[in-house]
Design a protein around this motif. Structure first.
Motif, PDB file in Angstrom:
ATOM      1  N   PRO A  52      -5.841  11.552   2.477  1.00  0.00           N
ATOM      2  CA  PRO A  52      -7.248  11.249   2.740  1.00  0.00           C
ATOM      3  C   PRO A  52      -7.961  10.831   1.461  1.00  0.00           C
ATOM      4  CG  PRO A  52      -6.885  13.615   2.760  1.00  0.00           C
ATOM      5  CD  PRO A  52      -5.531  12.977   2.687  1.00  0.00           C
ATOM      6  N   PHE A  53      -9.053  10.122   1.612  1.00  0.00           N
ATOM      7  CA  PHE A  53      -9.824   9.632   0.467  1.00  0.00           C
ATOM      8  C   PHE A  53     -10.463  10.786  -0.286  1.00  0.00           C
ATOM      9  CE2 PHE A  53     -13.985   8.157  -1.192  1.00  0.00           C
ATOM     10  CZ  PHE A  53     -13.513   7.280  -2.154  1.00  0.00           C
ATOM     11  N   ASP A  54     -10.374  10.739  -1.609  1.00  0.00           N
ATOM     12  CA  ASP A  54     -10.982  11.731  -2.493  1.00  0.00           C
ATOM     13  C   ASP A  54     -12.249  11.121  -3.081  1.00  0.00           C
ATOM     14  OD1 ASP A  54     -11.741  13.422  -4.568  1.00  0.00           O
ATOM     15  OD2 ASP A  54      -9.682  13.876  -5.158  1.00  0.00           O
TER      16      ASP A  54
ATOM     17  N   PHE B  60     -12.492   1.956  -5.212  1.00  0.00           N
ATOM     18  CA  PHE B  60     -12.226   3.201  -4.492  1.00  0.00           C
ATOM     19  C   PHE B  60     -10.724   3.457  -4.535  1.00  0.00           C
ATOM     20  CE2 PHE B  60     -15.887   1.025  -2.786  1.00  0.00           C
ATOM     21  CZ  PHE B  60     -16.874   2.001  -2.904  1.00  0.00           C
ATOM     22  N   GLY B  61     -10.351   4.628  -5.039  1.00  0.00           N
ATOM     23  CA  GLY B  61      -8.945   4.952  -5.197  1.00  0.00           C
ATOM     24  C   GLY B  61      -8.360   5.604  -3.964  1.00  0.00           C
ATOM     25  N   HIS B  62      -7.143   5.225  -3.621  1.00  0.00           N
ATOM     26  CA  HIS B  62      -6.442   5.770  -2.452  1.00  0.00           C
ATOM     27  C   HIS B  62      -5.013   6.093  -2.844  1.00  0.00           C
ATOM     28  CE1 HIS B  62      -9.735   4.205   0.105  1.00  0.00           C
ATOM     29  NE2 HIS B  62      -9.690   3.154  -0.693  1.00  0.00           N
ATOM     30  N   ARG B  63      -4.487   7.160  -2.243  1.00  0.00           N
ATOM     31  CA  ARG B  63      -3.088   7.513  -2.430  1.00  0.00           C
ATOM     32  C   ARG B  63      -2.366   7.416  -1.088  1.00  0.00           C
ATOM     33  NH1 ARG B  63      -1.674   9.884  -7.168  1.00  0.00           N
ATOM     34  NH2 ARG B  63       0.346   9.083  -6.501  1.00  0.00           N
ATOM     35  N   ARG B  64      -1.141   7.013  -1.148  1.00  0.00           N
ATOM     36  CA  ARG B  64      -0.316   6.766   0.036  1.00  0.00           C
ATOM     37  C   ARG B  64      -0.311   8.002   0.954  1.00  0.00           C
ATOM     38  NH1 ARG B  64       3.506   4.963  -2.648  1.00  0.00           N
ATOM     39  NH2 ARG B  64       3.294   2.721  -2.292  1.00  0.00           N
ATOM     40  N   GLY B  65      -0.774   7.819   2.206  1.00  0.00           N
ATOM     41  CA  GLY B  65      -0.722   8.862   3.219  1.00  0.00           C
ATOM     42  C   GLY B  65      -1.709   9.986   3.045  1.00  0.00           C
TER      43      GLY B  65
ATOM     44  N   ARG C 246       0.804  -1.987   5.002  1.00  0.00           N
ATOM     45  CA  ARG C 246      -0.105  -1.443   4.005  1.00  0.00           C
ATOM     46  C   ARG C 246      -1.301  -0.763   4.661  1.00  0.00           C
ATOM     47  NH1 ARG C 246       1.757  -2.717  -0.945  1.00  0.00           N
ATOM     48  NH2 ARG C 246      -0.122  -2.467  -2.187  1.00  0.00           N
ATOM     49  N   LEU C 247      -1.788  -1.308   5.751  1.00  0.00           N
ATOM     50  CA  LEU C 247      -2.872  -0.626   6.461  1.00  0.00           C
ATOM     51  C   LEU C 247      -2.392   0.715   7.016  1.00  0.00           C
ATOM     52  CD1 LEU C 247      -4.803  -3.391   8.453  1.00  0.00           C
ATOM     53  CD2 LEU C 247      -5.240  -2.509   6.156  1.00  0.00           C
ATOM     54  N   ALA C 248      -1.185   0.734   7.522  1.00  0.00           N
ATOM     55  CA  ALA C 248      -0.656   1.971   8.098  1.00  0.00           C
ATOM     56  C   ALA C 248      -0.420   3.038   7.041  1.00  0.00           C
ATOM     57  CB  ALA C 248       0.650   1.682   8.843  1.00  0.00           C
ATOM     58  N   THR C 249      -0.213   2.610   5.798  1.00  0.00           N
ATOM     59  CA  THR C 249       0.115   3.538   4.720  1.00  0.00           C
ATOM     60  C   THR C 249      -1.103   4.282   4.195  1.00  0.00           C
ATOM     61  OG1 THR C 249       1.988   2.164   4.053  1.00  0.00           O
ATOM     62  CG2 THR C 249       1.138   3.681   2.403  1.00  0.00           C
ATOM     63  N   TYR C 250      -2.281   3.674   4.300  1.00  0.00           N
ATOM     64  CA  TYR C 250      -3.499   4.251   3.723  1.00  0.00           C
ATOM     65  C   TYR C 250      -4.495   4.546   4.843  1.00  0.00           C
ATOM     66  CZ  TYR C 250      -1.379   2.784  -0.623  1.00  0.00           C
ATOM     67  OH  TYR C 250      -0.500   2.635  -1.667  1.00  0.00           O
ATOM     68  N   PRO C 251      -4.730   5.814   5.157  1.00  0.00           N
ATOM     69  CA  PRO C 251      -5.557   6.186   6.310  1.00  0.00           C
ATOM     70  C   PRO C 251      -6.956   5.570   6.291  1.00  0.00           C
ATOM     71  CG  PRO C 251      -4.390   8.104   5.465  1.00  0.00           C
ATOM     72  CD  PRO C 251      -4.141   6.990   4.495  1.00  0.00           C
ATOM     73  N   PHE C 252      -7.588   5.499   5.126  1.00  0.00           N
ATOM     74  CA  PHE C 252      -8.933   4.926   5.025  1.00  0.00           C
ATOM     75  C   PHE C 252      -8.928   3.479   5.497  1.00  0.00           C
ATOM     76  CE2 PHE C 252     -12.555   2.946   3.069  1.00  0.00           C
ATOM     77  CZ  PHE C 252     -13.507   3.939   2.881  1.00  0.00           C
ATOM     78  N   LEU C 253      -7.978   2.683   5.017  1.00  0.00           N
ATOM     79  CA  LEU C 253      -7.909   1.269   5.390  1.00  0.00           C
ATOM     80  C   LEU C 253      -7.528   1.102   6.853  1.00  0.00           C
ATOM     81  CD1 LEU C 253      -6.136  -0.259   2.251  1.00  0.00           C
ATOM     82  CD2 LEU C 253      -8.587  -0.058   2.721  1.00  0.00           C
ATOM     83  N   HIS C 254      -6.640   1.954   7.338  1.00  0.00           N
ATOM     84  CA  HIS C 254      -6.240   1.882   8.742  1.00  0.00           C
ATOM     85  C   HIS C 254      -7.451   2.057   9.646  1.00  0.00           C
ATOM     86  CE1 HIS C 254      -4.460   3.350  12.565  1.00  0.00           C
ATOM     87  NE2 HIS C 254      -3.542   2.436  12.290  1.00  0.00           N
ATOM     88  N   ARG C 255      -8.291   3.016   9.314  1.00  0.00           N
ATOM     89  CA  ARG C 255      -9.495   3.255  10.118  1.00  0.00           C
ATOM     90  C   ARG C 255     -10.498   2.108   9.948  1.00  0.00           C
ATOM     91  NH1 ARG C 255     -12.148   4.822  14.435  1.00  0.00           N
ATOM     92  NH2 ARG C 255     -14.112   5.921  14.041  1.00  0.00           N
ATOM     93  N   GLN C 256     -10.633   1.611   8.738  1.00  0.00           N
ATOM     94  CA  GLN C 256     -11.598   0.553   8.470  1.00  0.00           C
ATOM     95  C   GLN C 256     -11.277  -0.721   9.251  1.00  0.00           C
ATOM     96  OE1 GLN C 256     -11.709  -0.912   4.432  1.00  0.00           O
ATOM     97  NE2 GLN C 256     -13.853  -1.545   4.580  1.00  0.00           N
ATOM     98  N   PHE C 257      -9.993  -1.020   9.440  1.00  0.00           N
ATOM     99  CA  PHE C 257      -9.582  -2.259  10.106  1.00  0.00           C
ATOM    100  C   PHE C 257      -9.181  -2.047  11.563  1.00  0.00           C
ATOM    101  CE2 PHE C 257      -9.555  -3.733   5.829  1.00  0.00           C
ATOM    102  CZ  PHE C 257      -9.643  -5.110   5.886  1.00  0.00           C
ATOM    103  N   SER C 258      -9.487  -0.905  12.120  1.00  0.00           N
ATOM    104  CA  SER C 258      -9.033  -0.604  13.481  1.00  0.00           C
ATOM    105  C   SER C 258      -9.592  -1.580  14.517  1.00  0.00           C
ATOM    106  CB  SER C 258      -9.406   0.835  13.857  1.00  0.00           C
ATOM    107  OG  SER C 258     -10.813   1.022  13.800  1.00  0.00           O
ATOM    108  N   GLY C 259     -10.768  -2.153  14.264  1.00  0.00           N
ATOM    109  CA  GLY C 259     -11.339  -3.113  15.205  1.00  0.00           C
ATOM    110  C   GLY C 259     -11.463  -4.518  14.656  1.00  0.00           C
ATOM    111  N   ALA C 260     -10.738  -4.809  13.569  1.00  0.00           N
ATOM    112  CA  ALA C 260     -10.883  -6.098  12.893  1.00  0.00           C
ATOM    113  C   ALA C 260      -9.982  -7.166  13.508  1.00  0.00           C
ATOM    114  CB  ALA C 260     -10.553  -5.946  11.407  1.00  0.00           C
ATOM    115  N   THR C 261     -10.454  -8.411  13.450  1.00  0.00           N
ATOM    116  CA  THR C 261      -9.669  -9.554  13.924  1.00  0.00           C
ATOM    117  C   THR C 261      -9.697 -10.662  12.874  1.00  0.00           C
ATOM    118  OG1 THR C 261     -11.623 -10.453  15.066  1.00  0.00           O
ATOM    119  CG2 THR C 261     -10.094  -9.097  16.360  1.00  0.00           C
TER     120      THR C 261
END
Length: 491
Positions: A102-104, A95-100, A283-298
């Motif tokens: 949304p996912f295409d 899945f491709g992501h660009r800095r800052g 890196r999580l903060a840079t990519y919105p998709f990943l930031h949301r995916q890990f919002s509840g991760a430990t």
């Protein structure tokens, strides 16, 4: 002081060292496994492939080790060993992501490796699997020494290992030694074997750990209105790759709900160290998709927290000699991309075992062939990996270059007996090697032209034609639109 003479010393008791110890012990050799650590212990390198499964199955048959057979498929593993944590791996998803941004939804690539859950590959929780194989080696006759601070040296009759275990001093002697110590390269260092890492083109390093509470990619896509019905299998039952502007992130799901996750990024200079938590958060903060995916991760593993490496790439100049051999994972390493590690190690285990258990007069010749083959294979993997990184940040170029790996691996998987093919990934195919060099030149020319959609399409078209002799599964087919079901290995 424990003082013993053995036929073989195996230094390192990860899955490769333990498997080789089991083979040699079951075949009548006296074997001592020696390790500075103890089981169970955290390790990465967790994603199997059809080539890994077929190699493991062949080991089980050739050396009368039926205990291995259930581990060659997801269905039989779950029925026979529910106590050993694994995960379902149906293939590869990207899945491709660009800095800052949304996912295409157009930036997706999903490639099947297995035809069903029953015969699927697996993600290995290495702490469980390595310990299982270590115990198997003990059961079939290998001696083991864990938690040993040791020193290795050569002697006239072979090798001498002295050290201190948990309870007493230790002195072991053997005619032959196998280096299964990975990056430590104990035998390589003892012999002063020259390094040739400078010849490798890939330059990457990692920050990684195991997490709980990571949202599935499928849930994230559905939340964004993306149609997941196009995927040939559940996209999370895979080696998941989030392809970023300057690297990528792996995600490997286990059945206990945890996920192995790691960021791959450009290597810093020699001696420069990463702050793993800082890199991870940035890196999580840079990519919105990943930031949301890990919002509840430990983070749940390892106990010491997030791990960071220096540059991962390394390559020896010699991988075996008159009375020693190094497993592929000790001889060198390139990158987690393409999940080649487990399969390559298993191919190495088989080849070293064949050399040691065959006719004595042929041992030296077989070890020489093995040594050169392993080095050639690592350089080949380097070519397959480096081109992907070179294509960034263009997801289409990354995906197109991946097709070179899939052409090589599916050609071997569709051979009449994949486990009996002489070289790993068909490295001895001279014509494929020439085509690979031409492809890299074409890729560079495309990159130098600051490519737009037309240039990207032109490269894909050229590569489709170039791959034709090895393309048995419809790679780069416009009709597939990045969703490949026909790539699954034959059952």
């Amino acid at each position: 002081m424990a003082s013993n003479a053995y036929d073989v010393l195996v230094l390192g008791s990860g899955f490769g060292g333990s498997l080789l110890s089991a083979i040699l012990a079951k075949s009548g050799m006296s074997v001592a496994m020696v390790d500075r650590a103890r089981h169970p212990r955290f390790a990465i390198g967790e994603s199997s492939t059809p080539l890994a499964d077929s190699a493991l199955a062949q080991i089980a048959k050739d050396y009368d080790l039926p205990e291995l057979m259930p581990l060659t498929k997801y269905g039989s593993w779950k029925r026979s060993h529910p106590e050993l944590t694994c995960g379902l791996k149906r293939g590869f998803s990207y899945f491709g992501h660009r800095r800052g941004q949304p996912f295409d939804a157009s930036d997706q690539l999903v490639v099947a490796a297995s035809a069903s859950d029953e015969v699927s590959d697996t993600q290995w929780l290495r702490s469980d699997v390595d310990q299982f194989l270590f115990q198997l080696a003990n059961q079939v006759g290998a001696d083991s020494y864990e938690g040993v601070d040791y020193h290795l040296e050569t002697e006239q009759a072979g090798w001498r290992l002295t050290g201190v275990g948990e309870t007493s001093p230790l002195s072991l002697h053997a005619e032959f030694v196998v280096d299964a110590t990975g990056p430590a390269g104990v035998v390589l260092e003892t012999l002063g074997i020259a390094d040739q890492t400078h010849e490798l083109k890939t330059r990457s390093q990692a920050v990684f750990g195991h997490f709980a509470g990571v949202r599935t990619v499928a849930d994230m896509l559905v939340e964004r209105g993306v149609d997941c019905d196009r995927h040939p299998f559940s996209c999370d039952a895979a080696a998941v790759h989030h392809v970023l502007d300057d690297g990528w992130m792996w995600q490997l799901r286990f059945d206990d709900g945890t996920v192995s996750c790691g960021h791959m990024l450009p290597a810093l200079g020699d001696g420069e160290m990463l702050n793993p938590r800082q890199v991870w958060d940035e890196r999580l903060a840079t990519y919105p998709f990943l930031h949301r995916q890990f919002s509840g991760a430990t983070l749940v593993r390892p106990s010491g927290g997030l791990q960071a490496t220096g540059r991962l790439q390394r390559l020896t100049s010699v991988a075996a000699g008159r009375n020693w051999a190094a497993l592929p994972s000790t001889a060198g390493f390139i990158d987690p991309l393409h999940s080649t590690g487990i399969a390559h190690t298993l191919f190495g285990v088989r080849r070293i075992a064949a050399a040691m258990l065959g006719e004595n007069r042929l041992r030296q010749q077989r070890l020489q062939v093995y040594s050169q083959a392993v080095i050639d294979e690592l350089k080949f993997i380097d070519q397959l990996v480096e081109g992907c990184y070179a294509g960034l940040p263009h997801f289409r170029l990354w995906s197109a270059w991946c097709m070179l790996y899939f052409a090589a691996v599916t050609s071997q998987e569709h051979a009449s007996d994949p486990a009996e093919v002489s070289s790993f990934l068909g490295v001895d195919d001279v014509e494929f090697g020439r085509m690979l060099i031409m492809a890299r030149q074409k890729l560079q020319a495309t990159l130098d032209g600051d490519p737009g959609p037309e240039e990207l399409a032109s490269f894909e078209s050229w590569l489709r034609d170039a791959l034709q002799p090895w393309n048995r599964v419809g790679l780069l087919s416009p009709e597939a639109a990045g969703m490949y079901a026909s790539t699954a290995a034959p059952i």
